[in-house]
Design a protein around this motif. Structure first.
Motif, short mmCIF file in Angstrom:
data_model
loop_
_atom_site.label_atom_id
_atom_site.label_comp_id
_atom_site.label_asym_id
_atom_site.label_seq_id
_atom_site.Cartn_x
_atom_site.Cartn_y
_atom_site.Cartn_z
N LEU A 139 0.86 -1.18 0.00
CA LEU A 139 0.00 0.00 0.00
C LEU A 139 0.90 1.23 0.00
CD1 LEU A 139 -2.65 -1.03 2.68
CD2 LEU A 139 -2.47 -1.72 0.28
N MET A 140 0.80 2.04 -1.05
CA MET A 140 1.71 3.17 -1.20
C MET A 140 0.94 4.45 -1.55
SD MET A 140 5.03 1.55 -3.18
CE MET A 140 5.95 3.07 -2.89
N GLY A 179 -4.68 8.25 2.39
CA GLY A 179 -5.70 7.26 2.72
C GLY A 179 -5.18 5.85 2.89
N LYS A 180 -3.86 5.66 2.96
CA LYS A 180 -3.31 4.31 3.07
C LYS A 180 -3.73 3.61 4.36
CE LYS A 180 0.93 5.69 2.32
NZ LYS A 180 0.96 5.53 3.79
N SER A 181 -3.71 4.35 5.46
CA SER A 181 -4.09 3.75 6.75
C SER A 181 -5.55 3.33 6.75
CB SER A 181 -3.81 4.72 7.90
OG SER A 181 -2.43 4.98 8.01
N THR A 182 -6.40 4.18 6.15
CA THR A 182 -7.82 3.83 6.05
C THR A 182 -8.01 2.62 5.17
OG1 THR A 182 -8.36 6.18 6.27
CG2 THR A 182 -10.12 4.72 5.50
N LEU A 183 -7.26 2.55 4.07
CA LEU A 183 -7.34 1.39 3.18
C LEU A 183 -6.90 0.13 3.91
CD1 LEU A 183 -7.78 0.11 0.40
CD2 LEU A 183 -5.43 0.77 -0.19
N ALA A 184 -5.82 0.22 4.68
CA ALA A 184 -5.35 -0.95 5.43
C ALA A 184 -6.43 -1.44 6.38
CB ALA A 184 -4.07 -0.60 6.20
N ASN A 185 -7.10 -0.52 7.09
CA ASN A 185 -8.17 -0.91 7.99
C ASN A 185 -9.34 -1.52 7.24
OD1 ASN A 185 -7.88 -0.41 10.95
ND2 ASN A 185 -7.18 1.58 10.23
N LEU A 186 -9.64 -0.98 6.06
CA LEU A 186 -10.75 -1.51 5.27
C LEU A 186 -10.45 -2.93 4.81
CD1 LEU A 186 -13.50 -0.91 3.87
CD2 LEU A 186 -12.17 -0.14 1.88
N LEU A 187 -9.23 -3.16 4.36
CA LEU A 187 -8.85 -4.48 3.87
C LEU A 187 -8.75 -5.51 5.00
CD1 LEU A 187 -6.07 -3.50 1.29
CD2 LEU A 187 -8.38 -4.30 0.76
N GLN A 238 1.82 -4.17 -14.18
CA GLN A 238 0.68 -5.01 -14.56
C GLN A 238 -0.04 -5.60 -13.36
OE1 GLN A 238 1.97 -8.42 -16.81
NE2 GLN A 238 3.53 -9.03 -15.33
N ASN A 239 0.56 -5.52 -12.18
CA ASN A 239 -0.06 -6.07 -10.97
C ASN A 239 -0.52 -4.99 -10.01
OD1 ASN A 239 0.55 -8.70 -11.84
ND2 ASN A 239 2.58 -8.62 -10.91
N SER A 240 -0.57 -3.73 -10.45
CA SER A 240 -0.84 -2.63 -9.54
C SER A 240 -2.12 -1.88 -9.87
CB SER A 240 0.36 -1.65 -9.54
OG SER A 240 1.53 -2.29 -9.08
N LEU A 241 -2.73 -1.30 -8.83
CA LEU A 241 -3.95 -0.53 -8.97
C LEU A 241 -3.72 0.89 -8.47
CD1 LEU A 241 -6.52 -3.09 -7.48
CD2 LEU A 241 -5.84 -2.84 -9.87
N LEU A 242 -4.39 1.84 -9.09
CA LEU A 242 -4.36 3.22 -8.65
C LEU A 242 -5.74 3.59 -8.11
CD1 LEU A 242 -2.96 5.98 -8.41
CD2 LEU A 242 -3.68 6.44 -10.78
N LEU A 243 -5.81 3.99 -6.84
CA LEU A 243 -7.07 4.39 -6.23
C LEU A 243 -7.12 5.90 -6.10
CD1 LEU A 243 -7.63 1.85 -3.29
CD2 LEU A 243 -8.11 1.59 -5.74
N LEU A 244 -8.17 6.52 -6.64
CA LEU A 244 -8.42 7.94 -6.43
C LEU A 244 -9.26 8.06 -5.16
CD1 LEU A 244 -7.64 7.79 -9.46
CD2 LEU A 244 -9.14 9.72 -9.84
N THR A 245 -8.59 8.26 -4.03
CA THR A 245 -9.26 8.27 -2.74
C THR A 245 -9.97 9.61 -2.50
OG1 THR A 245 -7.26 9.04 -1.60
CG2 THR A 245 -7.58 6.66 -1.80
N VAL A 277 -12.69 6.00 -5.42
CA VAL A 277 -13.24 5.36 -4.23
C VAL A 277 -13.31 6.36 -3.08
CG1 VAL A 277 -10.95 4.57 -3.45
CG2 VAL A 277 -13.00 3.36 -2.67
N SER A 278 -14.33 6.21 -2.25
CA SER A 278 -14.40 6.93 -0.97
C SER A 278 -14.23 5.89 0.12
CB SER A 278 -15.74 7.66 -0.81
OG SER A 278 -15.85 8.15 0.51
N LEU A 279 -13.04 5.84 0.70
CA LEU A 279 -12.75 4.83 1.71
C LEU A 279 -13.55 5.06 2.99
CD1 LEU A 279 -8.87 4.68 1.21
CD2 LEU A 279 -10.57 3.01 0.41
N ILE A 280 -13.78 6.32 3.34
CA ILE A 280 -14.57 6.61 4.53
C ILE A 280 -16.01 6.12 4.35
CG2 ILE A 280 -15.47 8.43 6.02
CD1 ILE A 280 -12.49 7.92 6.34
N GLN A 281 -16.59 6.35 3.17
CA GLN A 281 -17.94 5.85 2.90
C GLN A 281 -17.96 4.32 2.95
OE1 GLN A 281 -19.35 7.44 -0.81
NE2 GLN A 281 -19.79 9.47 0.04
#
Length: 212
Positions: A15-16, A22-30, A152-159, A191-195
């Motif tokens: 997670l970068m 939003g990395k910490s929020t993403l970690a908690n979500l996952l 090819q193995n990576s995703l970009l999230l617009l948080t 994505v809205s990680l908080i939502q």
């Protein structure tokens, strides 16, 4: 069959992103809401590697030596002398992949070497970029220096995509970012990680957040 008895290695996803993307929020979500044991700020920690299991957490120094570390004492780990912290826990996502939560790469108080030390362990990256400032030149410069095989193995999230209030601006930002990152990621997702964290069992709210 050849290799029939070989145990498949789980993919490792890093997670970068820049500080406060939003990395910490993403970690908690996952990992599951509130499940992450990491409570200190990114500037106080080296990369944190999460794996499934119940083993003792430990810090790995620059020579590869392991030192046990208590989860409530993570802030005592030396950032300068540590490759990463390994934490074991029960989580559905960890049954299919490991997660490395990286420090923010834009933090002026932390050398890039701190997150670069663990990057070679990753098979792919989930990069978080703040939608209202999406894909800054500083982010693009860091990504250009990463191994091309990660693309090819990576995703970009617009948080924090919900911070863009109208559909016209949302479409414009998404179109620009997709154009500027063409070929650099497997996919680009708003994505809205908080939502997503607040959706609970509400499937419509979950889908509307972009987390699916």
């Amino acid at each position: 069959m050849l290799g029939q008895n070989k145990i498949a290695k789980k993919p490792v996803m890093a997670l970068m992103g820049e500080f406060s993307a939003g990395k910490s929020t993403l970690a908690n979500l996952l990992l599951g809401e509130g499940r992450s044991p990491v409570k200190v700020t990114a500037t106080q920690l080296p990369p944190v590697w999460f794996s499934a299991g119940e083993g003792q957490s430990y810090a790995v120094d620059l020579q590869g030596e392991h030192t046990p570390v208590a989860l409530d004492d993570l802030e005592s780990v030396s950032v300068a002398d540590t490759s990463h912290i390994r934490i074991f826990m029960q989580s559905e996502i960890l049954e299919i992949m490991d997660i490395i939560d990286m420090p923010g790469n834009s933090d002026p108080n932390m050398s890039p070497e701190v997150w670069q030390r663990a990057l070679h362990q990753a098979d792919g990256v989930i990069w978080c970029t703040h939608a209202t400032q999406a894909w800054r030149q500083s982010e693009a410069a860091v990504w250009d220096d990463l191994p091309i095989e990660l693309h090819q193995n990576s995703l970009l999230l617009l948080t924090r995509f919900d911070k863009i209030l109208n559909d016209t601006d949302r479409a414009r930002v998404l179109r620009r970012v997709k154009s500027e990152t063409d070929g650099l990621f497997r996919g680009v997702f708003p994505v809205s990680l908080i939502q997503a964290m607040g959706a609970g069992d509400d499937i419509d709210a979950w889908n509307a957040s972009g987390a699916e």
